[in-house]
Design a protein around this motif. Structure first.
Motif, PDB file in Angstrom:
ATOM      1  N   ARG A 129       0.849  -1.187   0.000  1.00 30.22           N
ATOM      2  CA  ARG A 129       0.000   0.000   0.000  1.00 30.22           C
ATOM      3  C   ARG A 129       0.885   1.238   0.000  1.00 30.22           C
ATOM      4  N   ILE A 130       0.319   2.353  -0.481  1.00 28.60           N
ATOM      5  CA  ILE A 130       1.104   3.580  -0.590  1.00 28.60           C
ATOM      6  C   ILE A 130       1.637   4.023   0.771  1.00 28.60           C
ATOM      7  N   GLY A 131       0.822   3.899   1.831  1.00 32.73           N
ATOM      8  CA  GLY A 131       1.270   4.295   3.164  1.00 32.73           C
ATOM      9  C   GLY A 131       2.404   3.431   3.675  1.00 32.73           C
ATOM     10  N   GLU A 132       2.395   2.147   3.266  1.00 33.06           N
ATOM     11  CA  GLU A 132       3.470   1.247   3.666  1.00 33.06           C
ATOM     12  C   GLU A 132       4.767   1.593   2.944  1.00 33.06           C
ATOM     13  N   VAL A 133       4.646   1.988   1.679  1.00 33.35           N
ATOM     14  CA  VAL A 133       5.841   2.316   0.901  1.00 33.35           C
ATOM     15  C   VAL A 133       6.496   3.598   1.402  1.00 33.35           C
ATOM     16  N   ILE A 134       5.696   4.661   1.554  1.00 42.39           N
ATOM     17  CA  ILE A 134       6.301   5.929   1.966  1.00 42.39           C
ATOM     18  C   ILE A 134       6.723   5.908   3.434  1.00 42.39           C
ATOM     19  N   GLY A 135       6.253   4.907   4.185  1.00 40.34           N
ATOM     20  CA  GLY A 135       6.667   4.773   5.582  1.00 40.34           C
ATOM     21  C   GLY A 135       7.914   3.927   5.766  1.00 40.34           C
ATOM     22  N   LEU A 136       8.447   3.376   4.671  1.00 40.28           N
ATOM     23  CA  LEU A 136       9.628   2.524   4.780  1.00 40.28           C
ATOM     24  C   LEU A 136      10.839   3.305   5.287  1.00 40.28           C
ATOM     25  N   ARG A 137      11.623   2.644   6.128  1.00 45.95           N
ATOM     26  CA  ARG A 137      12.921   3.170   6.557  1.00 45.95           C
ATOM     27  C   ARG A 137      13.993   2.271   5.966  1.00 45.95           C
ATOM     28  N   TRP A 138      15.194   2.779   5.864  1.00 48.94           N
ATOM     29  CA  TRP A 138      16.261   1.944   5.307  1.00 48.94           C
ATOM     30  C   TRP A 138      16.516   0.723   6.183  1.00 48.94           C
ATOM     31  N   LYS A 139      16.238   0.833   7.475  1.00 52.49           N
ATOM     32  CA  LYS A 139      16.425  -0.322   8.351  1.00 52.49           C
ATOM     33  C   LYS A 139      15.386  -1.410   8.092  1.00 52.49           C
ATOM     34  N   ASP A 140      14.297  -1.070   7.371  1.00 50.02           N
ATOM     35  CA  ASP A 140      13.281  -2.065   7.023  1.00 50.02           C
ATOM     36  C   ASP A 140      13.634  -2.809   5.732  1.00 50.02           C
ATOM     37  N   ILE A 141      14.679  -2.340   5.053  1.00 54.87           N
ATOM     38  CA  ILE A 141      15.034  -2.878   3.734  1.00 54.87           C
ATOM     39  C   ILE A 141      16.383  -3.589   3.815  1.00 54.87           C
ATOM     40  N   ASN A 142      16.384  -4.866   3.527  1.00 55.34           N
ATOM     41  CA  ASN A 142      17.613  -5.647   3.552  1.00 55.34           C
ATOM     42  C   ASN A 142      17.956  -6.043   2.117  1.00 55.34           C
ATOM     43  N   ILE A 143      18.794  -5.227   1.498  1.00 55.17           N
ATOM     44  CA  ILE A 143      19.118  -5.452   0.094  1.00 55.17           C
ATOM     45  C   ILE A 143      19.939  -6.718  -0.089  1.00 55.17           C
ATOM     46  N   GLU A 144      20.857  -6.995   0.852  1.00 58.65           N
ATOM     47  CA  GLU A 144      21.692  -8.180   0.725  1.00 58.65           C
ATOM     48  C   GLU A 144      20.865  -9.470   0.753  1.00 58.65           C
ATOM     49  N   GLU A 145      19.920  -9.547   1.685  1.00 60.16           N
ATOM     50  CA  GLU A 145      19.078 -10.741   1.780  1.00 60.16           C
ATOM     51  C   GLU A 145      17.810 -10.618   0.943  1.00 60.16           C
ATOM     52  N   ARG A 146      17.649  -9.451   0.329  1.00 58.71           N
ATOM     53  CA  ARG A 146      16.555  -9.199  -0.620  1.00 58.71           C
ATOM     54  C   ARG A 146      15.178  -9.433  -0.002  1.00 58.71           C
ATOM     55  N   ASN A 147      14.920  -8.737   1.099  1.00 56.30           N
ATOM     56  CA  ASN A 147      13.575  -8.773   1.674  1.00 56.30           C
ATOM     57  C   ASN A 147      13.236  -7.432   2.304  1.00 56.30           C
ATOM     58  N   ILE A 148      11.945  -7.179   2.427  1.00 55.19           N
ATOM     59  CA  ILE A 148      11.414  -5.927   2.976  1.00 55.19           C
ATOM     60  C   ILE A 148      10.560  -6.268   4.178  1.00 55.19           C
ATOM     61  N   SER A 149      10.795  -5.604   5.291  1.00 51.46           N
ATOM     62  CA  SER A 149      10.001  -5.811   6.495  1.00 51.46           C
ATOM     63  C   SER A 149       8.897  -4.754   6.544  1.00 51.46           C
ATOM     64  N   VAL A 150       7.655  -5.207   6.450  1.00 52.31           N
ATOM     65  CA  VAL A 150       6.506  -4.296   6.519  1.00 52.31           C
ATOM     66  C   VAL A 150       5.910  -4.398   7.917  1.00 52.31           C
ATOM     67  N   ASN A 151       6.031  -3.331   8.709  1.00 48.57           N
ATOM     68  CA  ASN A 151       5.550  -3.372  10.100  1.00 48.57           C
ATOM     69  C   ASN A 151       4.816  -2.111  10.522  1.00 48.57           C
ATOM     70  N   HIS A 152       4.636  -1.152   9.590  1.00 50.24           N
ATOM     71  CA  HIS A 152       3.913   0.077   9.894  1.00 50.24           C
ATOM     72  C   HIS A 152       3.604   0.799   8.587  1.00 50.24           C
ATOM     73  N   SER A 153       2.830   1.854   8.670  1.00 48.44           N
ATOM     74  CA  SER A 153       2.562   2.703   7.507  1.00 48.44           C
ATOM     75  C   SER A 153       2.548   4.158   7.952  1.00 48.44           C
ATOM     76  N   LEU A 154       2.745   5.037   7.003  1.00 49.64           N
ATOM     77  CA  LEU A 154       2.724   6.478   7.268  1.00 49.64           C
ATOM     78  C   LEU A 154       1.473   7.063   6.620  1.00 49.64           C
ATOM     79  N   VAL A 155       0.637   7.728   7.408  1.00 55.55           N
ATOM     80  CA  VAL A 155      -0.615   8.282   6.881  1.00 55.55           C
ATOM     81  C   VAL A 155      -0.645   9.790   7.092  1.00 55.55           C
TER      82      VAL A 155
END
Length: 312
Positions: free
Chosen positions: A218-244
């Motif tokens: 969702r758009i709120g989940e994407v714009i709420g992402l922090r770099w600590k939620d993104i693990n490029i080496e292991e290629r996964n994204i942790s979705v645990n909140h959204s920004l509204v």
């Protein structure tokens, strides 16, 4: 036992009363039927208390009006919203915004005891035929009016809900439904992203749309992402909140807020496609040049952290 608060003249202040030190003005704080914080001001304590008494009288008059069946649709909707304790502030704000925009100054002024099925039908038809609203917009209006009327039924203000079956009839006569959502095909997605990437104005949105299409977030989940939620080496994204971003029902001002998923299923790990990984790497390099977002919202920050092991 807590020490009683007093004003500058030594008089005890009641619950909700304060005296402002800067100018000596008295303030009484209370909560309206919508759960919004309100204030009454006065230069002296006695006048403030007269205003408090008048407020109580007005609230009792409103209750008498409601019980007597003389309440407007607006009165009942406000009461309905005041008892909705189990909804998020953002959801409540959206309900109030929709109601105020489409109902409050027109249909909402009518006495609820006088409303018939045909009145609701004509109002919905007016929104479609004369104001050009879509079926889905009218359905959003119905989703607020129907429970409002139902509350009046349960409180024995009216005998039947006049909105029962109206949307079914509207849909049948219009030959339309709320619409079917169609996902973009793979070729359409490629064409859209290619257009964005090569557009002189919109090209900076390429990374955002690529992540949204490649993850289904969702758009709120994407714009709420922090770099600590993104693990490029292991290629996964942790979705645990959204920004509204929404209008607060308490202040009437637009605010940004971090929201947690409504259910545990909303907390998830999403694997990265190659194109999503590329988008994050491009965005990361660009932010290294222009600067990382240092904003802090509800204690969360997108501030970049140094890489340690497999974290970004």
């Amino acid at each position: 036992m807590a020490k009683a608060r007093k004003d500058s003249r030594g008089r005890a202040l009641r619950k909700g009363e304060v005296q402002r030190k800067s100018d000596g003005k008295y303030i009484y704080t209370y909560t309206d039927p919508l759960g919004r914080r309100k204030y009454i001001y006065s230069n002296d304590l006695m006048t403030l208390r007269e205003k408090e008494k008048q407020l109580v009288r007005d609230q009792l008059d409103g209750l008498d009006t409601y019980v007597a069946g003389k309440a407007t649709i607006n009165d009942v909707f406000d009461r309905y919203m005041s008892i909705k304790y189990d909804i998020r502030e953002t959801t409540k704000s959206g309900y109030i915004y929709t109601y105020d925009k489409y109902i409050r100054d027109t249909f909402g002024l009518k006495k609820i005891a006088d409303i018939k099925y045909s009145d609701v039908y004509h109002f919905y038809n007016h929104l479609i035929a004369e104001r050009g609203f879509s079926i889905s917009t009218v359905d959003s209006v119905h989703c607020l009016l129907h429970p409002t009327f139902q509350l009046a039924v349960r409180d024995e203000i009216i005998r039947k809900n006049p909105s029962d079956g109206v949307m079914r009839e509207i849909n049948k006569r219009s030959g339309k439904n709320k619409g079917v959502r169609h996902a973009l095909t793979i070729p359409q997605q490629r064409e859209f992203l290619n257009y964005i990437a090569n557009h002189p104005v919109y090209n900076h949105w390429w990374t955002l749309f690529t992540v949204m299409l490649g993850t289904g977030m969702r758009i709120g989940e994407v714009i709420g992402l922090r770099w600590k939620d993104i693990n490029i080496e292991e290629r996964n994204i942790s979705v645990n909140h959204s920004l509204v971003y929404y209008v607060s029902p308490d202040t009437g001002k637009s605010v940004m807020k971090i929201m947690q998923p409504k259910t545990n299923a909303g907390i998830r790990q999403i694997p990265m496609l190659d194109v999503v990984k590329d988008a994050f790497e491009i965005e990361y390099e660009e932010q290294k040049e222009i600067g990382f977002n240092q904003s802090i919202i509800d204690g969360m920050t997108g501030k970049r952290k140094k890489r340690t092991g497999n974290t970004t």
